[in-house]
Design a protein around this motif. Structure first.
Motif, short mmCIF file in Angstrom:
data_model
loop_
_atom_site.label_atom_id
_atom_site.label_comp_id
_atom_site.label_asym_id
_atom_site.label_seq_id
_atom_site.Cartn_x
_atom_site.Cartn_y
_atom_site.Cartn_z
N HIS A 126 0.82 -1.21 0.00
CA HIS A 126 0.00 0.00 0.00
C HIS A 126 0.86 1.26 0.00
O HIS A 126 0.35 2.35 -0.25
CB HIS A 126 -0.92 0.01 1.22
N PHE A 127 2.15 1.11 0.27
CA PHE A 127 3.08 2.24 0.27
C PHE A 127 4.02 2.19 -0.94
O PHE A 127 4.84 3.09 -1.11
CB PHE A 127 3.90 2.23 1.56
N ASP A 128 3.89 1.15 -1.75
CA ASP A 128 4.76 0.95 -2.91
C ASP A 128 4.23 1.78 -4.08
O ASP A 128 3.09 1.60 -4.51
CB ASP A 128 4.76 -0.54 -3.27
N PRO A 129 5.04 2.69 -4.63
CA PRO A 129 4.56 3.55 -5.72
C PRO A 129 4.12 2.76 -6.96
O PRO A 129 3.26 3.22 -7.71
CB PRO A 129 5.76 4.45 -6.04
N LEU A 130 4.67 1.58 -7.16
CA LEU A 130 4.28 0.76 -8.30
C LEU A 130 2.85 0.25 -8.14
O LEU A 130 2.02 0.35 -9.06
CB LEU A 130 5.25 -0.40 -8.46
N PHE A 131 2.54 -0.28 -6.97
CA PHE A 131 1.19 -0.80 -6.72
C PHE A 131 0.19 0.34 -6.56
O PHE A 131 -0.98 0.21 -6.94
CB PHE A 131 1.18 -1.70 -5.49
N ARG A 132 0.64 1.46 -6.04
CA ARG A 132 -0.25 2.63 -5.95
C ARG A 132 -0.65 3.11 -7.34
O ARG A 132 -1.79 3.49 -7.59
CB ARG A 132 0.43 3.75 -5.17
N GLU A 133 0.31 3.09 -8.27
CA GLU A 133 0.00 3.51 -9.63
C GLU A 133 -0.92 2.51 -10.31
O GLU A 133 -1.83 2.89 -11.07
CB GLU A 133 1.30 3.66 -10.44
N LEU A 134 -0.72 1.22 -10.05
CA LEU A 134 -1.62 0.21 -10.61
C LEU A 134 -3.05 0.44 -10.12
O LEU A 134 -4.00 0.41 -10.92
CB LEU A 134 -1.14 -1.18 -10.19
N ARG A 135 -3.20 0.70 -8.85
CA ARG A 135 -4.54 0.97 -8.30
C ARG A 135 -5.12 2.24 -8.92
O ARG A 135 -6.31 2.27 -9.26
CB ARG A 135 -4.45 1.11 -6.78
N ARG A 136 -4.30 3.27 -9.09
CA ARG A 136 -4.79 4.53 -9.68
C ARG A 136 -5.26 4.31 -11.12
O ARG A 136 -6.30 4.84 -11.53
CB ARG A 136 -3.69 5.58 -9.64
N LEU A 137 -4.51 3.53 -11.88
CA LEU A 137 -4.88 3.28 -13.27
C LEU A 137 -6.22 2.55 -13.35
O LEU A 137 -7.06 2.86 -14.20
CB LEU A 137 -3.79 2.47 -13.96
N VAL A 138 -6.42 1.57 -12.46
CA VAL A 138 -7.70 0.87 -12.43
C VAL A 138 -8.82 1.83 -12.06
O VAL A 138 -9.88 1.87 -12.71
CB VAL A 138 -7.65 -0.32 -11.46
N ASP A 139 -8.58 2.64 -11.03
CA ASP A 139 -9.61 3.57 -10.54
C ASP A 139 -10.00 4.61 -11.60
O ASP A 139 -11.18 5.02 -11.67
CB ASP A 139 -9.12 4.30 -9.29
N THR A 140 -9.05 5.04 -12.40
CA THR A 140 -9.33 6.09 -13.39
C THR A 140 -9.82 5.55 -14.73
O THR A 140 -10.00 6.30 -15.68
CB THR A 140 -8.08 6.95 -13.62
N GLY A 141 -10.03 4.23 -14.80
CA GLY A 141 -10.63 3.66 -16.00
C GLY A 141 -9.69 3.46 -17.16
O GLY A 141 -10.12 3.43 -18.32
N ILE A 255 -3.91 -4.47 -17.80
CA ILE A 255 -2.69 -3.97 -17.16
C ILE A 255 -1.93 -5.17 -16.61
O ILE A 255 -2.52 -6.03 -15.95
CB ILE A 255 -3.01 -3.01 -16.01
N SER A 256 -0.62 -5.22 -16.87
CA SER A 256 0.20 -6.31 -16.37
C SER A 256 1.33 -5.75 -15.51
O SER A 256 1.98 -4.77 -15.88
CB SER A 256 0.80 -7.12 -17.52
N LEU A 257 1.55 -6.39 -14.39
CA LEU A 257 2.69 -6.08 -13.53
C LEU A 257 3.55 -7.31 -13.46
O LEU A 257 3.13 -8.36 -12.96
CB LEU A 257 2.21 -5.70 -12.12
N ARG A 258 4.75 -7.22 -13.98
CA ARG A 258 5.67 -8.37 -14.02
C ARG A 258 7.10 -7.87 -13.92
O ARG A 258 7.49 -6.93 -14.63
CB ARG A 258 5.48 -9.18 -15.30
#
Length: 337
Positions: A126-141, A255-258
């Motif tokens: 929840h403090f990782d900028p990578l996962f925060r950006e992934l969540r933001r991208l999902v939230d913003t459609g 979106i892929s995180l790898r």
């Protein structure tokens, strides 16, 4: 304001977290607890603070001055230790998972709420900028409406942990799924802002007392919208450093995180998202502990609340029961008393 904190669990991670607490100008490290004499001796030498064999001994010696505890002990001990601390009106930080049972997780959340105490869980993504950006991208459609997710994690876990408390179900509550797999489930639920609805699957202990490999199929609920999920956890991988990833499929792309790389694919383009902020383990550990202290001081909201940790426990408890019984289980209502 100075927050007085004690550490429950003085192993490697527990002492690393104590180093961060001790570096905060507004924190006083009061003491520690561990059943191991060697761990207590090492803690006392490193931090010049007393260490005790039990939580009861610590509270008897320091209850009048103690404001918070930080719990980094075997999973099945979390509930009893956190409850003892809250009974002494202490705020509580608990390393993942919150507990290994939904009923005990509910009790901790309800007690913290009734007493106005901070209850925070140590999910560092929840403090990782990578996962925060992934969540933001999902939230913003960025990929439209999420409809499916694939989450995986593999590491050479069983070879390293064989013979430790992590492979003793009485202390761990389960194997790789409850250990590193907890982080994977957290990342999936949090980035999608979803709750577990139903789960089924299979697990393989490979001759051990706890699960090593697990494959789960689940249904998630995102504000009334259903998401199909698959979760694969391998504890007999090739490296102790976890190889994990997520792919979220939506109505307009995925979106892929790898391997630390975030890629957004739509019919029009494929682009990589660059993350420049620090996201190493020590930085994320410091940030989650700093947030807990700030929440205790009342200068910030807790980023990972006990109520959120309850959702992860609910998913995992249901997953274990489903794999044992060979059925699909609906996850209990997270808000049930």
């Amino acid at each position: 304001m100075t927050v007085t904190i004690a550490a429950l669990g003085l192993g490697g991670l527990g002492r690393r977290e104590c180093t961060h607490y001790a570096s905060f100008d507004d924190v006083t490290l009061v003491g520690g607890v561990d059943v191991s004499p060697d761990a207590r001796e090492t803690f006392e030498a490193e931090f010049d603070r007393p260490a005790y064999e039990s939580t009861a001994d610590l509270l008897a010696a320091h209850e009048d001055e103690l404001e918070a505890v930080s719990v980094c002990t075997p999973h099945t001990l979390h509930h009893e230790q956190a409850m003892a601390a809250m009974d002494a009106d202490c705020h509580v930080f608990v390393e993942k998972p919150l507990t290994t049972e939904l009923a005990t997780a509910r009790e901790l959340v309800a007690t913290a709420d009734e007493r106005g105490l901070v209850l925070q869980v140590g999910f560092q993504r929840h403090f990782d900028p990578l996962f925060r950006e992934l969540r933001r991208l999902v939230d913003t459609g960025a990929i439209g409406t999420p409809t499916a997710v694939n989450a995986y994690l593999g590491q050479d876990w069983i070879d390293l942990q064989a013979g430790t408390w992590r492979t003793n179900p009485d202390l761990s509550g389960g194997g790789e799924l409850f250990d590193s797999g907890t982080h994977l489930v957290d990342a999936m639920l949090w980035t999608l802002d979803a709750e577990p609805a139903a789960v089924t699957g299979i697990a393989d202990k490979q001759g051990h007392d706890v699960d090593v490999n697990s494959a789960l199929a689940a249904t998630l609920d995102r504000n009334g919208q259903r998401i199909t999920a698959s979760v694969c956890v391998c504890g007999d991988g090739t490296d102790i450093v976890p190889d994990d990833g997520l792919t979220i499929w939506g109505s307009e792309g995925h979106i892929s995180l790898r391997d630390g790389t975030l890629t957004v694919t739509t019919p029009e383009s494929t682009r990589r998202v660059e993350i420049t902020e620090a996201r190493d383990f020590e930085t994320l550990t410091r940030e989650k502990l700093r947030n807990f202290v700030d929440a205790v001081e009342g200068t910030a909201e807790s980023v990972v609340t006990g109520e959120y940790g309850l959702a992860v426990t609910a998913f995992l408890e249901s997953a274990y029961e489903a794999t044992e019984r060979g059925v699909t289980l609906e996850v209990d209502d997270l808000r049930a008393p």
